[in-house]
Design an enzyme around this catalytic site. Structure first.
Site, PDB file in Angstrom:
ATOM      1  N   ASP A  92       0.872  -1.177   0.000  1.00  0.00           N
ATOM      2  CA  ASP A  92       0.000   0.000   0.000  1.00  0.00           C
ATOM      3  C   ASP A  92       0.908   1.226   0.000  1.00  0.00           C
ATOM      4  OD1 ASP A  92      -1.353   2.259   0.870  1.00  0.00           O
ATOM      5  OD2 ASP A  92      -2.526   1.219   2.399  1.00  0.00           O
ATOM      6  N   CYS A 144      -8.893   5.934  10.229  1.00  0.00           N
ATOM      7  CA  CYS A 144      -9.168   4.661   9.521  1.00  0.00           C
ATOM      8  C   CYS A 144      -8.159   3.586   9.900  1.00  0.00           C
ATOM      9  CB  CYS A 144      -9.167   4.850   8.008  1.00  0.00           C
ATOM     10  SG  CYS A 144     -10.469   5.915   7.430  1.00  0.00           S
TER      11      CYS A 144
HETATM   12  N1  PMP Z   1      -3.732   3.375   2.738  1.00  0.00           N
HETATM   13  C1  PMP Z   1      -3.228   4.395   3.433  1.00  0.00           C
HETATM   14  C2  PMP Z   1      -1.956   4.201   4.208  1.00  0.00           C
HETATM   15  C3  PMP Z   1      -3.895   5.625   3.444  1.00  0.00           C
HETATM   16  O1  PMP Z   1      -3.402   6.637   4.149  1.00  0.00           O
HETATM   17  C4  PMP Z   1      -5.090   5.762   2.703  1.00  0.00           C
HETATM   18  C5  PMP Z   1      -5.855   7.063   2.675  1.00  0.00           C
HETATM   19  N2  PMP Z   1      -5.997   7.670   3.907  1.00  0.00           N
HETATM   20  C6  PMP Z   1      -5.546   4.667   1.969  1.00  0.00           C
HETATM   21  C7  PMP Z   1      -4.845   3.498   2.008  1.00  0.00           C
HETATM   22  C8  PMP Z   1      -6.783   4.748   1.137  1.00  0.00           C
HETATM   23  O2  PMP Z   1      -6.580   5.593   0.065  1.00  0.00           O
HETATM   24  P1  PMP Z   1      -7.790   6.130  -0.821  1.00  0.00           P
HETATM   25  O3  PMP Z   1      -8.787   6.701   0.158  1.00  0.00           O
HETATM   26  O4  PMP Z   1      -7.181   7.174  -1.681  1.00  0.00           O
HETATM   27  O5  PMP Z   1      -8.332   4.978  -1.570  1.00  0.00           O
END
Ligand code: PMP
Length: 424
Positions: A218, A382
């Site tokens: 990721d 999150c």
């Molecule tokens: N992984 C990480 C480490 C993130 O910080 C985020 C976004 N906060 C995401 C995944 C998800 O990304 P997106 O909302 O752009 O799909």
């Protein structure tokens, strides 16, 4: 404390203390940084949630709509060819940015979240079965947890979790122990959005490959901050989001090694992902088209390409050095603030500063700072399992991008002093 705080924007002579990086010039490219909030100059410290966009990204997107817009891959007419060229050039740009071997290893998606879901729905569908394991880590964003959890539930597989230490670093010996013959995938974040920890991806990939497990990375938080080389990392998948790296929302990419993309079943069905269709049988297109059903986000791809140009122009290397300077200044400053506890003190760390302040609720901190024109993020970011690991419901988080300066940290410190006054 840095002198002359208010408004780097209005002072072309103030530059970053780090030689070579002209933060003044860079800030000029971001119109929104001239905004005031409640009569105060905006101090934007929430780039980990979404970064601000340079003018050239907006310009590239409006140029596309004004001069090139048509549907891609379909028409023989002039505009359709221009639009296809713009869209496919964007793919080539992303491939170069990530140092992929070939542009057909780059799939356009809505963002990192969709990239994880795509891999879970295709690779996961084909490769994961009852009793198998997917290994994640304790510092993952929900988007790198929930799709794997859903997959494991559906398949009767098990989700395993690599623990972290109190500084917020992965315990690699535990990770090694947890990778076994049943591990079908290791999914790990390059940089934590809460702790700022930079994980040693190359080492993790070696460890996983030695036991036959592919690795999904990721890269949502890494793309704006680190030069990325998927061939050097040797990872199997790498996901990024346009909006975290100075580009627009609704666009991102998944890199996948060609061998995997060939072997994986398609993601969604529809136009563009096919070579031929009859009511009896559909022959699927080759990657990347196999994974891009329907009319794609063409203007988004063009905007993302412009954002990549921006990052390359400001030079990734000097940008990293500048951000690191502001981070080190911020960590040093906040660590002296009475009652403040930093969450995430890894030795390899990127521009994210999470903290709690005595028993003041992070939402209260965020609200008081907002009145001072300072935008930070508060909550669980999150990453609820990570919050649980630290025994916290939430943190306050200041996150950096290339346009931040030491002055922003000074403003944050002054804002925190106000918070302290209110809760005295
Ligand atoms: N992984 C990480 C480490 C993130 O910080 C985020 C976004 N906060 C995401 C995944 C998800 O990304 P997106 O909302 O752009 O799909």
């Amino acid at each position: 404390m840095v002198k002359n705080h208010p408004q780097m924007m209005n002072n072309p002579h103030v530059t970053s203390p780090v030689g070579g990086f002209d933060v003044w010039r860079v800030r000029q490219e971001f119109p929104i940084l001239k905004e005031t909030v409640y009569g105060k100059p905006l101090v934007y410290l929430d780039s980990a949630a979404t970064s601000q966009k340079p003018q050239r990204v907006m310009d590239a997107m409006s140029h596309f709509f004004l001069r090139e817009n048509a549907n891609v891959h379909r028409g023989v007419h002039y505009l359709s060819e221009r639009a296809t060229e713009a869209y496919e050039n964007a793919r080539v740009k992303v491939a170069r940015f990530l140092n992929a071997k070939h542009a057909n290893e780059i799939i356009f998606v809505r963002g990192t979240t969709e990239a994880v879901n795509l891999v879970a729905a295709t690779f996961g569908k084909a490769q994961v079965g009852p009793g198998d394991e997917v290994l994640i880590t304790a510092m993952e964003h929900h988007s790198n947890i929930v799709p794997w959890q859903m997959l494991c539930q559906e398949k009767g597989a098990h989700l395993r979790v690599t623990p972290i230490n109190d500084a917020g670093e992965l315990i690699l010996s535990e990770m090694e122990r947890l990778i076994g013959p049943k591990t079908k995938l290791v999914a790990v974040t390059h940089i934590s959005n809460v702790l700022g920890t930079i994980n040693p991806i190359q080492e993790i990939v070696k460890m996983a490959h030695a036991k036959g497990a592919p690795v999904f990375v990721d890269g949502a938080q890494a793309a704006p901050h680190l030069p990325i080389d998927v061939q050097a990392l040797d990872c199997d998948f790498y996901a990024i989001s346009g909006h975290k790296m100075y580009g627009p929302t609704g666009i991102g990419t998944l890199y996948g090694k060609r061998e995997w993309l060939d072997a994986m079943p398609p993601y969604q069905g529809g136009g563009d992902m096919i070579l031929s269709v009859s009511f009896e049988k559909t022959v699927y297109n080759k990657p990347p088209n196999k994974f891009e059903a329907g009319t794609p986000n063409m203007a988004g791809a063009v905007g993302m390409a412009a954002a990549i140009d921006f990052v390359m122009d400001v030079e990734h290397h000097s940008l990293v050095t500048h951000e690191h300077d502001v981070l080190a200044y911020g960590m040093a400053a906040l660590s002296t603030f009475p009652g403040l506890r930093l969450i995430g003190t890894a030795s390899a760390k990127s521009g994210v500063i999470s903290f709690v302040l005595d028993d003041i609720h992070p939402h209260d901190i965020g609200t008081i700072l907002d009145r001072e024109g300072i935008a930070i993020r508060t909550g669980h970011h999150c990453a609820q399992p990570l919050m649980n690991r630290f025994g916290l419901p939430a943190t306050a988080r200041a996150s950096l991008a290339c346009y931040n300066t030491r002055h922003d940290i000074d403003a944050l410190m002054a804002g925190l002093a106000k918070v302290r006054e209110v809760f005295r």
